[in-house]
Write a protein that holds these residues in place. Structure first.
Motif, short mmCIF file in Angstrom:
data_model
loop_
_atom_site.label_atom_id
_atom_site.label_comp_id
_atom_site.label_asym_id
_atom_site.label_seq_id
_atom_site.Cartn_x
_atom_site.Cartn_y
_atom_site.Cartn_z
N ALA A 173 0.83 -1.21 0.00
CA ALA A 173 0.00 0.00 0.00
C ALA A 173 0.86 1.26 0.00
O ALA A 173 0.47 2.29 -0.55
CB ALA A 173 -0.92 -0.01 1.21
N HIS A 174 2.07 1.17 0.59
CA HIS A 174 2.93 2.35 0.65
C HIS A 174 3.96 2.39 -0.48
O HIS A 174 4.81 3.27 -0.51
CB HIS A 174 3.63 2.42 2.01
N GLY A 175 3.90 1.41 -1.38
CA GLY A 175 4.82 1.42 -2.53
C GLY A 175 6.27 1.15 -2.17
O GLY A 175 7.18 1.59 -2.88
N VAL A 176 6.48 0.43 -1.07
CA VAL A 176 7.85 0.14 -0.61
C VAL A 176 8.50 -0.90 -1.53
O VAL A 176 7.83 -1.79 -2.04
CB VAL A 176 7.78 -0.41 0.84
N THR A 177 9.81 -0.77 -1.74
CA THR A 177 10.58 -1.81 -2.42
C THR A 177 11.23 -2.70 -1.37
O THR A 177 11.78 -2.20 -0.38
CB THR A 177 11.69 -1.21 -3.31
N VAL A 178 11.20 -4.00 -1.59
CA VAL A 178 11.97 -4.93 -0.75
C VAL A 178 13.19 -5.37 -1.55
O VAL A 178 13.05 -5.85 -2.68
CB VAL A 178 11.12 -6.15 -0.34
N CYS A 179 14.37 -5.15 -0.97
CA CYS A 179 15.60 -5.63 -1.61
C CYS A 179 15.95 -6.98 -1.01
O CYS A 179 16.34 -7.09 0.14
CB CYS A 179 16.74 -4.64 -1.44
N HIS A 180 15.80 -7.99 -1.84
CA HIS A 180 16.00 -9.38 -1.46
C HIS A 180 17.48 -9.73 -1.70
O HIS A 180 17.99 -9.47 -2.79
CB HIS A 180 15.07 -10.20 -2.35
N ASN A 181 18.12 -10.29 -0.68
CA ASN A 181 19.53 -10.72 -0.80
C ASN A 181 19.58 -12.21 -0.47
O ASN A 181 19.87 -12.58 0.67
CB ASN A 181 20.41 -9.91 0.15
N PRO A 182 19.27 -13.05 -1.45
CA PRO A 182 19.04 -14.47 -1.15
C PRO A 182 20.22 -15.18 -0.48
O PRO A 182 20.01 -15.97 0.45
CB PRO A 182 18.76 -15.08 -2.52
N THR A 183 21.45 -14.91 -0.92
CA THR A 183 22.59 -15.63 -0.34
C THR A 183 22.66 -15.42 1.16
O THR A 183 22.85 -16.37 1.93
CB THR A 183 23.90 -15.16 -1.01
N THR A 184 22.52 -14.17 1.59
CA THR A 184 22.61 -13.86 3.01
C THR A 184 21.54 -14.60 3.80
O THR A 184 21.82 -15.21 4.83
CB THR A 184 22.46 -12.34 3.21
N LEU A 185 20.31 -14.55 3.31
CA LEU A 185 19.21 -15.22 4.02
C LEU A 185 19.44 -16.72 4.10
O LEU A 185 19.30 -17.33 5.17
CB LEU A 185 17.88 -14.98 3.30
N LEU A 186 19.78 -17.31 2.97
CA LEU A 186 19.93 -18.76 2.92
C LEU A 186 21.07 -19.23 3.82
O LEU A 186 20.97 -20.25 4.49
CB LEU A 186 20.18 -19.22 1.48
N ARG A 187 22.16 -18.44 3.86
CA ARG A 187 23.30 -18.84 4.70
C ARG A 187 22.92 -18.85 6.18
O ARG A 187 23.54 -19.53 6.97
CB ARG A 187 24.48 -17.89 4.47
N ARG A 188 21.91 -18.04 6.53
CA ARG A 188 21.47 -18.04 7.93
C ARG A 188 20.36 -19.07 8.16
O ARG A 188 19.81 -19.16 9.25
CB ARG A 188 20.96 -16.65 8.31
#
Ligand SMILES: [Zn+2]
Length: 492
Positions: free
Chosen positions: A292-307
């Motif tokens: 609703a607020h037009g926010v962008t999500v910057c997805h950083n898959p490697t970082t997430l997956l490593r955790r």
């Protein structure tokens, strides 16, 4: 004036709505822009590039890079931190009063190495959130190498510090405000330099370390400067629990209530929103607010997956109407890997092989990032767009056979496939070589700086551990070789 003609075997061009494929077509660049696609454009040309067996595509927009923190991040990767909900980035917080690890990072070592890595990997636009490294030094590095970079010196009103081995937040609101003012002064001084290739944004560090007041002031400053804001948010369960405890709401709901969210806001990582199974908070409320607020999500898959984490899920965010972009975060800085992992993670999260398809993640790596920056002239190729391009050669075993260029890039592409990188109409990297750079020298400087950082560990570590205690090597070193047969083994 400079004009370049590329004879393209394949070209990913933008038709005003989406990426399309053209075959055996000419692409003409004039100065920093795309002049024409196809047809018969008259010469003369200053340079003709034969890419008749290659794929020409927009360069990647890498929305989340830290030119610093490569070394500390490497030290905490693959380690368990149960008291931090395994938010490993918190594990290199200093003990109270100690100098933070980032202050050992050197721009002419890790910073320069980062910029070269990005360029060779076809990132033509990057957002550098620094972390430790002198941002003014990075302006000069990006400027001279020819990259398009948005720099963002960070600020926050609270710092994570260890006290008696436990992580707490020390609130230093005056320091936060002063650092915001420094960031504003930095943007006023450097944004627009190097022919406009250097830009900036504001970077309040993290959801749990910025006071409401600092976020309000950030929003006001961003509006006055006409810049975007990027922030790590909903990035860890540690942060989520802290925010729920402090405000009674998730990070996203709190930001919405504060009036902080908006189309100029990019939230990095952002997995721990309502509906993610690990939060224990059902429903789509957070996603609805982001969209609703037009926010962008910057997805950083490697970082997430490593955790050990998943974004739940790429398609769910997209279907809700959230703009998704991609970033490489710490290491390696390889957008092919991020696209590939975003696609695989999206399929795992949905249990659906058709989820997060190649085109969707490629869109995030190009148009999604450009839209987040408010730059319709980036991330796509059309007459009038910035001449920011990569020439990719996928004619090798491991990438062949060729059929669908977007799928070929996502499934099999790697940085060494990039033959040419063009930014603002200038060739800035050719066959993996960045003009004027002695890579061996940069590599040596990086290793020397890393050794200095390893030696610094007891000076800041929570309990004064050495680097060997903090991050034991997986292979135990042997001073002299000896062989002990496994018990019960028979001689050959
Ligand atoms: Zn980050």
């Amino acid at each position: 004036m400079s004009r370049i003609r590329l004879r393209c075997g394949e070209l990913i061009a933008f038709d005003g709505q989406r990426h399309r494929l053209l075959r055996n077509v000419d692409l003409v660049l004039r100065d920093d822009r795309v002049e024409a696609i196809g047809g018969h454009v008259r010469g003369p040309f200053d340079r003709e590039i034969d890419a008749s067996r290659q794929l020409v595509a927009p360069g990647f927009v890498n929305l989340h890079v830290h030119s610093g923190s490569t070394v500390p991040t490497r030290l905490v990767t693959e380690r368990r931190y149960p008291a931090l909900f395994n938010a490993s980035y918190l594990a290199f917080s200093p003990r109270r009063g100690a100098r933070p690890i980032g202050s050992w990072e050197r721009a002419d070592a890790g910073g320069l190495a980062t910029a070269i890595e990005l360029l060779k990997a076809g990132c033509t636009t990057v957002v550098d959130l620094g972390q430790g490294i002198d941002p003014a030094a990075m302006v000069a590095i990006y400027g001279q190498l020819g990259l398009r970079a948005y720099l963002a010196p960070g600020f926050r009103s609270g710092a994570h510090v260890f006290v008696a081995g436990r992580l707490v937040i020390d609130w230093l609101p005056d320091e936060g405000r002063a650092a915001l003012q420094q960031a504003v002064a930095f943007l006023e001084r450097y944004a627009g330099s190097y022919g406009g290739r250097i830009q900036g944004m504001l970077f309040p560090y993290q959801g749990d370390t910025c006071s409401d007041q600092l976020l309000r002031e950030t929003k006001t400053a961003a509006r006055a400067l006409g810049v975007r804001i990027q922030m790590h948010a909903a990035q860890s369960l540690f942060e989520l629990h802290e925010m729920v405890r402090r405000t009674g709401r998730t990070t996203i709901q709190h930001f919405a209530a504060l009036g902080f969210l908006g189309p100029e806001v990019i939230l990095a990582h952002c997995p721990f929103i309502t509906g993610h199974p690990a939060t224990g908070l059902p429903g789509d409320e957070d996603l609805r607010l982001l969209a609703a607020h037009g926010v962008t999500v910057c997805h950083n898959p490697t970082t997430l997956l490593r955790r050990g984490h998943l974004l739940c899920s790429f398609d769910r965010y997209r279907a809700a109407g959230v703009n998704l972009a991609l970033g490489t975060d710490h290491f390696p800085r390889d957008m092919f890997q991020e696209m590939r992992l975003a696609s695989i993670m999206g399929k795992v999260a949905e249990g659906d092989p058709g989820a997060a398809d190649s085109l969707a993640v490629y869109h995030a790596a190009t148009i999604g990032g450009a839209d987040a920056l408010g730059r319709p002239d980036l991330g796509r190729v059309f007459p009038g767009a910035k001449a920011d391009l990569i020439v990719v050669d996928l004619n090798r075993l491991g990438a062949l056979p060729r059929r669908d260029p977007v799928q070929d890039l996502v499934l099999c592409g790697q940085p060494s496939d990039i033959q040419l990188v063009i930014i603002d109409g200038r060739v800035v990297c050719e066959r993996g070589q960045v003009p004027g750079i002695d890579e061996e020298q940069v590599a040596a400087a990086l290793q020397t700086n890393a050794e200095e950082i390893y030696a610094s560990v007891p000076e800041w570590h929570a309990t004064g551990a050495t680097v060997e205690e903090m991050a034991p090597r997986f292979l135990e070193p042997m001073s002299e070789y000896h062989y002990t047969p496994p018990a019960g083994s028979q001689p050959h």
